[in-house]
Design an enzyme around this catalytic site. Structure first.
Site, mmCIF file in Angstrom:
data_model
loop_
_atom_site.group_PDB
_atom_site.id
_atom_site.type_symbol
_atom_site.label_atom_id
_atom_site.label_comp_id
_atom_site.label_asym_id
_atom_site.label_seq_id
_atom_site.Cartn_x
_atom_site.Cartn_y
_atom_site.Cartn_z
ATOM 1 N N HIS A 12 27.052 115.485 -56.147
ATOM 2 C CA HIS A 12 27.452 114.064 -56.125
ATOM 3 C C HIS A 12 27.410 113.502 -57.538
ATOM 4 O O HIS A 12 26.365 113.032 -58.022
ATOM 5 C CB HIS A 12 26.510 113.263 -55.207
ATOM 6 C CG HIS A 12 26.985 111.869 -54.943
ATOM 7 N ND1 HIS A 12 27.288 111.415 -53.674
ATOM 8 C CD2 HIS A 12 27.235 110.823 -55.767
ATOM 9 C CE1 HIS A 12 27.681 110.148 -53.741
ATOM 10 N NE2 HIS A 12 27.655 109.770 -55.016
ATOM 11 N N HIS A 14 30.179 111.177 -60.147
ATOM 12 C CA HIS A 14 31.467 110.520 -60.356
ATOM 13 C C HIS A 14 31.945 110.753 -61.788
ATOM 14 O O HIS A 14 31.221 110.461 -62.742
ATOM 15 C CB HIS A 14 31.351 109.024 -60.085
ATOM 16 C CG HIS A 14 31.084 108.690 -58.651
ATOM 17 N ND1 HIS A 14 32.091 108.363 -57.766
ATOM 18 C CD2 HIS A 14 29.928 108.643 -57.939
ATOM 19 C CE1 HIS A 14 31.571 108.115 -56.574
ATOM 20 N NE2 HIS A 14 30.255 108.283 -56.650
ATOM 21 N N ASP A 16 34.235 109.199 -63.516
ATOM 22 C CA ASP A 16 34.416 107.976 -64.307
ATOM 23 C C ASP A 16 33.099 107.267 -64.615
ATOM 24 O O ASP A 16 33.082 106.267 -65.332
ATOM 25 C CB ASP A 16 35.387 107.008 -63.616
ATOM 26 C CG ASP A 16 35.038 106.751 -62.164
ATOM 27 O OD1 ASP A 16 33.884 106.995 -61.785
ATOM 28 O OD2 ASP A 16 35.917 106.309 -61.410
ATOM 29 N N GLY A 163 32.756 103.246 -52.938
ATOM 30 C CA GLY A 163 32.989 101.821 -53.122
ATOM 31 C C GLY A 163 31.979 100.955 -52.397
ATOM 32 O O GLY A 163 30.873 101.394 -52.063
ATOM 33 N N HIS A 189 30.087 108.078 -48.710
ATOM 34 C CA HIS A 189 28.949 107.261 -49.121
ATOM 35 C C HIS A 189 28.480 106.440 -47.914
ATOM 36 O O HIS A 189 29.281 105.775 -47.253
ATOM 37 C CB HIS A 189 29.352 106.293 -50.226
ATOM 38 C CG HIS A 189 29.574 106.926 -51.563
ATOM 39 N ND1 HIS A 189 30.524 107.904 -51.788
ATOM 40 C CD2 HIS A 189 28.962 106.711 -52.761
ATOM 41 C CE1 HIS A 189 30.490 108.259 -53.059
ATOM 42 N NE2 HIS A 189 29.556 107.552 -53.676
ATOM 43 N N GLU A 192 23.187 103.549 -48.165
ATOM 44 C CA GLU A 192 22.753 103.158 -49.499
ATOM 45 C C GLU A 192 22.617 101.631 -49.500
ATOM 46 O O GLU A 192 21.542 101.103 -49.239
ATOM 47 C CB GLU A 192 23.772 103.638 -50.541
ATOM 48 C CG GLU A 192 23.377 103.368 -51.977
ATOM 49 C CD GLU A 192 24.493 103.744 -52.966
ATOM 50 O OE1 GLU A 192 24.203 103.726 -54.162
ATOM 51 O OE2 GLU A 192 25.635 104.019 -52.538
ATOM 52 N N ASP A 270 24.690 110.984 -59.600
ATOM 53 C CA ASP A 270 25.644 109.930 -59.235
ATOM 54 C C ASP A 270 26.561 109.619 -60.413
ATOM 55 O O ASP A 270 27.760 109.834 -60.345
ATOM 56 C CB ASP A 270 24.921 108.680 -58.756
ATOM 57 C CG ASP A 270 25.821 107.731 -57.980
ATOM 58 O OD1 ASP A 270 26.932 108.136 -57.606
ATOM 59 O OD2 ASP A 270 25.397 106.593 -57.726
#
Length: 332
Positions: A12, A14, A16, A163, A189, A192, A270
């Site tokens: 996991h 990202h 970006d 998101g 996701h 959380e 993350d």
């Protein structure tokens, strides 16, 4: 123990959210290190998950060409190498990179090609997950699922939903149904920003195989039992959960209680830039706080590779590497 020496699996992360200063400086020469820290990293205590997510926007703005996407993947692979990551699945939202003329297919292909190049250059198995986002329409979400299916058999291996978790899940049901029908792997996701019910919902609506984060599953014994029953793996990101205010500090994080309950989980960053962390530091925190041992990290890396979305021969090779290296370290 020098935790940096341990081979690691990261499921996991990202793309970006993980651009290094050196890469950002290359893509935007005018930026200073202080501006980079301010614009690309989350504050120590965000007010919400959205305050964390918004820090990806400056990176996305820079990642609007094939070459920028390629360099982003290679930059992350370099970070993996320094962190002793031997297997990784990087995720990103392809529709967010079409702002300056690239088609979504061109975007996906650029990242897939870069993952292949990076895997060969660094000797790390790198695969790609395509993200839909909660605020997308049903049509846009379905398009991401179609892209994932179109690239099946390449280094693009799965569909994710990321998101703002507080937004409805129902608009994305068709996308995940399409993924199921086309044998595309699925993660989402959940658990959380919202509680255990969002985990239950993702399992029911999306037929997922893994959950991104999922740490608030601890709020419901029924959810924990469901995760165990269906052998669903949690992609846990401890430092991220603290930055977004889910837990005030690592000592009260639920990860240790969840693992003792017997739910499969792995440790992830993350976003290496946004969270200002790597896996070595995540391991250090868990060892210091919960007395996790080398054997514990081996167990959770094995659980992660067991639930990875790569072909079985790749998973077997990584598992062999994990066992061999950890056993040598444990013998010392």
């Amino acid at each position: 123990m020098n935790w940096r020496k341990l081979p690691k699996v990261e499921l996991h992360i990202h793309l970006d959210c993980s651009l290094s200063y050196n890469l950002v400086k290359k893509l935007k020469p005018s930026i200073s290190r202080d501006e980079y820290k301010s614009d690309f990293r989350a504050p120590v205590n965000c007010n919400s998950l959205n305050d964390y997510i918004i820090k990806a926007e400056p990176a996305i703005e820079l990642m609007q060409s094939r070459e920028a996407l390629r360099l982003s993947v290679l930059d992350l692979a370099d970070q993996f190498a320094k962190d002793r990551v031997v297997y990784a699945e990087i995720r990103f939202a392809p529709l967010e990179h079409c702002r300056k003329g690239l088609s979504d297919t061109e975007v996906a292909k650029a990242v897939e090609n870069a993952a292949e190049e990076a895997s060969e250059a660094y000797g790390i198995e790198i695969f790609v997950i395509l993200c839909s986002l909660r605020h997308y329409t049903s049509e846009r979400s379905l398009r991401v699922a179609e892209l994932a299916a179109a690239f099946k058999g390449s280094r693009i291996v799965a569909l994710d939903l990321a998101g703002d978790e507080t937004l409805p899940a129902q608009p994305h049901e068709a996308a995940f149904r399409y993924a199921v029908e086309n044998n595309v792997h699925r993660t989402s996701h959940a658990g959380e920003a919202c509680g255990s019910k969002s985990v239950d919902q993702s399992i029911c609506l999306f037929q997922i195989e893994r959950i991104g984060h999922g740490v608030r599953s601890w709020e419901s014994r029924e959810t924990l039992d469901l995760l165990k029953e269906k052998n669903i793996h949690l992609e846990v990101c401890p430092s991220s959960n603290i930055l977004t205010g889910i837990y005030p500090n690592i000592s009260v994080h639920a990860v240790d209680k969840i693992r003792k309950y017997g739910v499969s989980l792995g440790i992830n960053t993350d976003g290496r830039t946004i969270s200002n962390v790597d896996l070595t530091r995540e391991y250090e925190k868990l060892a210091e706080t919960f007395n996790w041992t080398t054997e514990d990290f081996l167990k959770h890396n094995l659980e992660a590779i067991e639930h990875a979305f790569a072909p079985e021969n790749v998973k077997a090779s990584v598992k062999k590497q994990l066992l061999s290296t950890y056993e040598k370290l444990m013998d010392k």
